[in-house]
Design an enzyme around this catalytic site. Structure first.
Site, PDB file in Angstrom:
ATOM      1  N   GLU A  49     -13.234   7.210  13.336  1.00 61.35           N
ATOM      2  CA  GLU A  49     -11.976   7.920  12.510  1.00 61.35           C
ATOM      3  C   GLU A  49     -10.939   8.214  13.325  1.00 61.35           C
ATOM      4  OE1 GLU A  49     -11.905   7.847   9.406  1.00 61.35           O
ATOM      5  OE2 GLU A  49     -13.934   8.598   9.320  1.00 61.35           O
ATOM      6  N   HIS A  50      -9.790   8.233  12.964  1.00 64.73           N
ATOM      7  CA  HIS A  50      -8.564   8.439  13.425  1.00 64.73           C
ATOM      8  C   HIS A  50      -8.313   7.636  14.638  1.00 64.73           C
ATOM      9  CE1 HIS A  50      -7.082  11.925  11.232  1.00 64.73           C
ATOM     10  NE2 HIS A  50      -8.235  12.419  11.273  1.00 64.73           N
ATOM     11  N   GLY A 143     -10.230  11.424   0.899  1.00 57.59           N
ATOM     12  CA  GLY A 143     -10.739  10.691   1.856  1.00 57.59           C
ATOM     13  C   GLY A 143     -11.184   9.431   1.710  1.00 57.59           C
ATOM     14  N   ASP A 190      -7.139   1.235   6.030  1.00 59.40           N
ATOM     15  CA  ASP A 190      -7.442   1.495   4.401  1.00 59.40           C
ATOM     16  C   ASP A 190      -6.909  -0.023   3.703  1.00 59.40           C
ATOM     17  OD1 ASP A 190      -8.219   3.775   5.185  1.00 59.40           O
ATOM     18  OD2 ASP A 190      -6.309   4.979   4.303  1.00 59.40           O
ATOM     19  N   ASN A 233      -3.957  16.220   1.239  1.00 57.14           N
ATOM     20  CA  ASN A 233      -3.290  14.967   1.008  1.00 57.14           C
ATOM     21  C   ASN A 233      -2.347  14.649   2.406  1.00 57.14           C
ATOM     22  OD1 ASN A 233      -0.545  13.612   0.565  1.00 57.14           O
ATOM     23  ND2 ASN A 233      -1.023  13.894  -1.606  1.00 57.14           N
ATOM     24  N   LYS A 234      -2.754  13.292   2.885  1.00 52.29           N
ATOM     25  CA  LYS A 234      -2.043  13.267   4.184  1.00 52.29           C
ATOM     26  C   LYS A 234      -0.500  13.212   4.322  1.00 52.29           C
ATOM     27  CE  LYS A 234      -3.748   8.933   5.001  1.00 52.29           C
ATOM     28  NZ  LYS A 234      -4.556   7.964   5.047  1.00 52.29           N
TER      29      LYS A 234
END
Length: 458
Positions: A49-50, A143, A190, A233-234
């Site tokens: 993640e990240h 997500g 993504d 919401n990114k």
């Protein structure tokens, strides 16, 4: 070459009830018939993640939930967008003048990112207009990559409407860049899994150059997605972009401390490559170089030998220029340790030792702890949900996606699946009306699905 392109399948619509229903709605809306359909899947990230925007490999799989678009190219430059969900309003614009509003991440702006990406890449002089009807089954802001799937699907539709082709890898990289039109400084996971996914296998996605390797998941376990029902919401919040900047600043300070050209460094992975050190050795460097207390803009500037103003304007993104403190130690420590966990996860899947499932579960749990404590991208509801999942039989459970809300992913032995589902529903969803209102989409098992596809009616 054809294998490198997104697949185009001829289908009988009578055998595809969702597409048939979409076609009927399209005809009713636009008084004409769609010429083709495009599908782009959501994804669940199992671990990593990240770290994609720091240059490191990640380990996602595509899910069955997706974005579907019915499309008809037009002889005029008008783009007419409609959504089967009445919450999302119709939108019309001109293909020659695509404007993307960063202050309001409305649904159509994600679609326009995909359109603009293709138009700019091919320098299209007179891009085709389109009628498009969009349907989505990925829960929004959960997500699971609903926004990136929409960008990718719009890119694929625009490509097809303008008679162009691109290999999947190039399309993934292009859609990753074009999502930045809306202000999200993402790393490309993504969009990559959206195009490179294959049914039945997760993928290790590596960057620079972009490539995907099959990862066979162990037998006897299921991967369960549970929605915390907290939306994030990114593009609408600065959390995500602040983390990207903290990692960028950490890379520059590490590079400076080791006498490298810090101005040329933007990613933590680039520093590791230049120093020729292992991830474990990089963790030791992090301990040596950084203090755990947050850094002020002034201290970072002083370390780099530039003014605070130069730092703000030359290094920080537009939407993070007001941030005054940065946690560099914690963010760098998460990234290097998480990057190592991804490689370990892949190795265990490949070598399949007897205790593989327990080892993978431990890695997922360590990943969640790091996201929660070092990267601070969890929230109370996600932590509660992870605890509940572990309590009722998950061997590993963690937040998935950007965090601050959205979903968890849990690895559960197949024989415990039914009791797990019943207990988690009871413990997390039952006594909360808002969570109950989201219905059956909140908790589901998922298998690795296929990537983005074009459908033609035969």
């Amino acid at each position: 070459m054809a294998a490198d392109l997104p697949p185009t399948l001829s289908i009988q619509l009578v055998e595809e009830p969702r597409l048939l229903k979409l076609k009927k709605m399209f005809i009713s809306k636009f008084k004409s018939t769609p010429k083709f359909y495009a599908r782009a899947p959501g994804r669940v990230n199992l671990i990593g993640e990240h770290i994609d925007y720091c240059g490191y490999a990640v380990l996602p799989m595509a899910i069955e939930q997706d974005i579907l678009i019915a499309a008809e190219p037009l002889n005029t430059p008008a783009i007419h967008l409609a959504n089967t969900n009445p919450l999302y309003s119709d939108f019309t614009t001109n293909a020659n003048n695509i404007q993307i509003n960063q202050t309001e991440p409305l649904w159509h702006n994600y679609f326009l990112c995909g359109v603009k990406g293709i138009e700019d890449h091919f320098s299209l002089d007179s891009p085709s207009g389109m009628n498009c009807l969009v349907e989505g089954t990925i829960p929004p802001s959960s997500g699971l990559s609903s926004s990136s799937a929409l960008v990718c699907c719009a890119g694929l539709v625009t490509l097809m409407a303008n008679g162009k082709t691109l290999p999947k890898v190039e399309l993934a990289e292009l859609c990753s860049k074009s999502e930045r039109y809306i202000g999200t400084e993402g790393g490309g996971m993504d969009q990559s899994i959206c195009f490179l996914a294959e049914k039945g296998t997760a993928k290790l996605i590596q960057f620079n150059p972009l490539r995907a390797t099959d990862v066979r998941l162990p037998e006897g376990v299921a991967f369960l997605i549970a929605n915390s029902c907290v939306e994030m919401n990114k593009a609408a919040t600065s959390h995500f972009n602040i983390r990207v900047m903290e990692c960028r600043l950490a890379a520059k300070l590490l590079a400076k401390s080791r006498g490298l050209d810090w101005k040329a460094m933007a990613k933590l992975q680039e520093v590791q490559v230049k120093l020729k050190l292992s991830l474990e050795e990089m963790l030791a460097v992090v301990e040596e170089v950084f203090h755990p207390e947050p850094y002020s803009i002034e201290e970072i500037g002083k370390n780099l030998g530039i003014s605070s103003k130069e730092l703000r304007t030359q290094i920080l993104s537009q939407n993070t220029q007001d941030v005054t403190t940065f946690k560099l130690y914690q963010r760098a420590k998460h990234v290097y340790s998480e990057a190592a966990r991804v490689l370990e996860f892949k190795k265990i899947c490949t070598e399949a030792p007897e205790d593989a499932v327990q080892l993978l579960g431990d890695l997922m749990n360590q990943s969640h702890a790091s996201c929660k404590d070092l990267y601070e991208c969890s929230c109370p509801e996600l932590n509660q949900l992870v605890d509940i999942c572990l309590q009722f039989g998950a061997i590993g459970s963690r937040l998935t996606g950007a965090g601050w809300g959205g979903c968890t992913v849990s690895m559960v032995p197949v024989e415990k699946l039914e009791s797990f589902l019943a207990h988690v529903k009871e413990a997390y969803y039952k006594n909360n009306n808002q969570r109950l209102a989201l219905g059956g989409n909140s908790l589901f098992a998922t298998n690795p699905g296929g990537g983005a596809t074009i459908f033609l009616e035969s």
